[in-house]
Design an enzyme around this catalytic site. Structure first.
Site: not given
Ligand SMILES: *Cc1c(COP(=O)(O)O)cnc(C)c1O
Length: 415
Positions: A8, A238, A267, A136
């Site tokens: 980024y 998610d 994460k 996102y």
């Molecule tokens: C960071 C994130 C992703 C992507 O995860 P990466 O390990 O960076 O590919 C997907 N969904 C959410 C809600 C996120 O915060």
């Protein structure tokens, strides 16, 4: 010219960036000799802080056995045990764990599962995903498609086959009944009209993180569950960012007592040591893949899925979480953020939001945050605003004095 291409980042005028040479607890030590308190847990992952003796030990111990074994045709205890553990701790009804190596891929896996679930069930029209405005969900292509248009996706707009978007629920965690009803009606309208082509509704439960740190109510999730059932649409949570305690519960879904059909984790799953992720499904979805026909099987398999070091770390991370009263630590962090936010005020500020170990300050214009990162570094704090929001998501083990220091830097910025 930099050989290292940063994320980024317009490389032309990038850096120089602080060079980290060591890290312990919530603190980074720089080559310059300065230290920085990491207020954002290295993109929200180092929930136990850096250089944790027990995580280090788990990593070393596993490395002595083996670091990685392919899951295609072979298996191993750390992966089996972590799958069992995740089924045990995630909301009731989620029974099957598919590993991958990053959050974006785990989201892709969830979407592929959803599409194939419907195909395996003889329903071929469902080829779209419904998601929230501002969402996102990652940087890979399908994850970009289901994310709202933003700086992350705009360059690729013409390559994206967009699905449907619904407004982000308003009113915050304690939204009143009228607000929830409004948002629920909007959701019902789109589901009623388009359910024949919608495979799944995906959202970050309770807290939209990279999408602006917006909080919504548990009632909305309950309504989403009910409506998805009525209109035959899968519900995907998610929890790549919200999982593992960030919102004050182990998983944000627990605020509402709702079980999605598919849960995505990433994460913080390994305590911030190694990238790993999991897509956890209910038995209805899993069973739709069973049969004599090999075409019904799930054709996906990241090379490093179920990496043994990652699994051993995740098991240890969850054990620490359970045994060392992490929910208590998170409550303490929350109460300090609430207290200190109380004394931060400015005409620049649109809203302050706190939930669990997350505090966000939204300003009216992103320009009001220009220079904040440099200011914070001078004060010994690591922050990284996103758009018009500056947020903190510290390691849960952050010392009270460190946390108050972080918050005083924010206060001084707005003073
Ligand atoms: C960071 C994130 C992703 C992507 O995860 P990466 O390990 O960076 O590919 C997907 N969904 C959410 C809600 C996120 O915060």
């Amino acid at each position: 010219m930099s050989t290292l291409w940063y994320p980024y980042t317009q490389m032309q005028n990038a850096g120089p960036f602080p060079v980290v040479k060591g890290a312990t607890g919530a603190t980074l030590q720089l080559e310059s000799g300065a230290t920085l308190i990491d207020a954002i847990s290295s993109w929200w992952v180092t929930i136990h802080g850096y250089n944790h003796p027990k995580l280090n030990q788990a990593l070393m111990q596993q490395a002595k056995n083996f670091s990685h074994i392919m899951l295609g045709g072979l298996t191993h205890r750390p992966a089996i045990d972590l799958a069992d553990k995740l089924v045990q701790i995630t909301p009731h009804g989620l029974n099957h764990v598919f590993f991958s190596d990053s959050g974006s891929v785990a989201v892709e896996v969830a979407l592929k599962m959803a599409f194939q679930y419907w195909a395996n069930s003889g329903n071929y029209g469902k080829d779209k995903i419904l998601s929230l405005k501002n969402a996102y969900h990652g940087d890979t292509f399908k994850a970009m498609e289901i994310s709202d248009d933003s700086d992350f996706t705009s360059t690729f707009s013409s390559h994206l086959r967009r699905g449907y978007f619904i407004r982000t629920p308003h009113g915050g965690f304690y939204a009143d009944r009228k607000m929830v009803t409004d948002d629920t009606l909007a959701l019902e309208n789109i589901l009623r009209e388009h359910n024949h082509c919608i495979a799944a509704f995906i959202l970050e439960p309770i807290l939209q993180c990279a999408g602006g740190f917006k909080i919504h109510s548990p009632q909305y999730l309950k309504a989403a569950r009910r409506l998805c059932d009525i209109y035959n649409v899968l519900l995907i949570f998610d929890e790549v960012a919200t999982g593992f305690g960030r919102t004050g519960k182990l998983f944000a879904a627990e605020h509402a007592g709702v079980t999605p059909d598919i849960l995505v984790l990433g994460k913080a799953i390994t305590g911030g040591y190694i990238g790993h992720a999991a897509t956890v499904s209910n038995s209805m979805i899993y069973e739709s893949f069973l049969g004599d026909d090999s075409k019904r099987a799930f054709m996906h398999g990241p090379t490093f899925m179920g990496n043994a070091l990652a699994c051993a770390l995740a098991l240890k991370s969850i054990e620490l979480f359970e045994q060392e009263d992490y929910l208590g630590k998170i409550r303490k962090v929350e109460s300090i953020i609430i207290e200190e936010f109380g004394s931060i005020s400015s005409v620049l500020i649109k809203e302050k939001r706190v939930l669990g170990a997350m505090g966000a300050i939204e300003v009216y214009d992103s320009r009001y945050l220009n220079g904040l990162q440099t200011f914070a570094i001078k004060e010994g704090v690591w922050l990284r605003p996103i758009g018009n929001v500056v947020y903190i998501m510290p390691p849960y083990i952050i010392a009270e004095s460190e946390l108050r220091k972080v918050l005083s830097v924010l206060k001084n910025w707005f003073m």
